[in-house]
Design an enzyme around this catalytic site. Sequence first.
Site, mmCIF file in Angstrom:
data_model
loop_
_atom_site.group_PDB
_atom_site.id
_atom_site.type_symbol
_atom_site.label_atom_id
_atom_site.label_comp_id
_atom_site.label_asym_id
_atom_site.label_seq_id
_atom_site.Cartn_x
_atom_site.Cartn_y
_atom_site.Cartn_z
ATOM 1 C CD GLN A 70 26.630 -21.344 -12.448
ATOM 2 O OE1 GLN A 70 27.033 -20.204 -12.580
ATOM 3 N NE2 GLN A 70 25.730 -21.693 -11.533
ATOM 4 C CB CYS A 100 22.586 -15.297 -13.630
ATOM 5 S SG CYS A 100 23.340 -13.656 -13.757
ATOM 6 N N GLY A 224 28.444 -17.979 -0.626
ATOM 7 C CA GLY A 224 28.938 -17.017 -1.596
ATOM 8 C C GLY A 224 29.573 -15.815 -0.932
HETATM 9 C C1 LIG Z 1 29.245 -10.955 -7.176
HETATM 10 C C2 LIG Z 1 28.362 -12.162 -7.332
HETATM 11 C C3 LIG Z 1 28.527 -12.970 -8.422
HETATM 12 C C4 LIG Z 1 27.708 -14.107 -8.596
HETATM 13 N N1 LIG Z 1 27.909 -14.929 -9.663
HETATM 14 C C5 LIG Z 1 27.170 -16.053 -9.786
HETATM 15 C C6 LIG Z 1 27.435 -16.980 -10.839
HETATM 16 O O1 LIG Z 1 28.346 -16.801 -11.661
HETATM 17 N N2 LIG Z 1 26.638 -18.093 -10.912
HETATM 18 C C7 LIG Z 1 25.633 -18.332 -10.003
HETATM 19 O O2 LIG Z 1 24.946 -19.361 -10.107
HETATM 20 N N3 LIG Z 1 25.397 -17.491 -8.994
HETATM 21 C C8 LIG Z 1 26.155 -16.380 -8.863
HETATM 22 N N4 LIG Z 1 25.928 -15.543 -7.793
HETATM 23 C C9 LIG Z 1 24.968 -15.959 -6.744
HETATM 24 C C10 LIG Z 1 25.695 -16.744 -5.647
HETATM 25 O O3 LIG Z 1 26.277 -17.933 -6.166
HETATM 26 C C11 LIG Z 1 24.747 -17.106 -4.498
HETATM 27 O O4 LIG Z 1 23.698 -17.871 -4.986
HETATM 28 C C12 LIG Z 1 24.177 -15.867 -3.803
HETATM 29 O O5 LIG Z 1 25.172 -14.903 -3.583
HETATM 30 C C13 LIG Z 1 23.511 -16.260 -2.464
HETATM 31 O O6 LIG Z 1 24.448 -16.855 -1.602
HETATM 32 P P1 LIG Z 1 25.172 -16.019 -0.416
HETATM 33 O O7 LIG Z 1 24.084 -15.404 0.420
HETATM 34 O O8 LIG Z 1 25.976 -17.032 0.348
HETATM 35 O O9 LIG Z 1 26.014 -14.976 -1.063
HETATM 36 C C14 LIG Z 1 26.696 -14.392 -7.639
HETATM 37 C C15 LIG Z 1 26.533 -13.551 -6.544
HETATM 38 C C16 LIG Z 1 27.341 -12.442 -6.380
HETATM 39 C C17 LIG Z 1 27.143 -11.555 -5.178
#
Ligand SMILES: Cc1cc2nc3c(=O)[nH]c(=O)nc-3n(C[C@H](O)[C@H](O)[C@H](O)COP(=O)(O)O)c2cc1C
Length: 318
Positions: A70, A100, A224
Amino acid sequence: MKLGQYELEVPVFLAPLAGVTDKAFRETVCAVGGKYVWTEMISDKALTYQNSRTLKMLDLQGETEPRIVQLFGSEPETMARAALLAIECSANVIDINMGCPAPKIVKNGEGSALLRDLPRAREIASAVVRAVDVPVTVKIRLGWNDDEIVAIELAKLLESVGVQMLTVHGRTREQFYSGNADWDWIRRVKREVDIPVIGNGDVLKPEDASRLIEQTGCDGVMIGRGTLGNPWLIPRTQHFLKHGILLPEPPIEERIQVALQHFDRVLNYKGERIGLNEMRKHAVWYIKGVRKAAQLRDEIMQTKSSEEMRVIFSRILQ
Ligand SMILES: Cc1cc2nc3c(=O)[nH]c(=O)nc-3n(C[C@H](O)[C@H](O)[C@H](O)COP(=O)(O)O)c2cc1C
């Protein structure tokens, strides 16, 4: 589901998580049976400046295909050049971050700032698609806020310039990670485009993934936060979606063994000083639910060497 040359069976993706889904964690998820993982987001500029820390983030050696990298940025040209560099480092799929919410990213016009600048979002995707001969995918949020939902419009734009798969996180930028992900918007996006749509947001157990697919018709799911200290969630979810059978959570012995193997990888890739910091973070996640977790947590935070960490984890085993 097909992505370029790859036939992805019941795709359950490990989400890109900055500071978490490094090589050590990706390998750990794959070692327990996960198939599809994503790198952390990588800056296009840092990559084109050949920043050494950034180049390390692109160490994909030994990882199985498709290796999904990414990138984030705001300049179409730089993104295209960074994508080519990522491919030189053996990326098989380039994913573009348009979600982001972090202020330091948004103020540079990157990440979810692109939800407010659709012409630029389109230009970036188009430049990357034209530059590379591997599939280009994009990860988006619903919009900047509830009054500016752009997911459908953006999805169509991205599809029209050759993006081959979309991941939709069902939150707005203003929500950050609060509230619930709105899965209904994922359903609406899925209905409007022909490319595969991956649903994302609030999958914490295998049954959630199954509901997400049922409610939205999405082609796969991305997980995530549910994987923190819990890499098994990915293969358990895959198994549940494929066979309808819910595998039990692994016993504590197995969890500790996997954590220790994860720590070995962290040490190997990051060395003692940086590695120990990383380990503390993961260790606290791994012991969630273990007896006397609060006390263990304090001990973990005070560890001064990876050996001390190892001793704590061996003690839990006994
Ligand atoms: C600590 C952290 C770091 C993340 N880093 C990224 C990232 O580098 N790129 C991205 O597209 N989303 C990033 N996200 C978002 C996650 O990929 C995801 O879209 C979001 O957490 C929702 O999914 P979940 O409910 O399964 O956690 C991040 C989220 C968290 C909590």
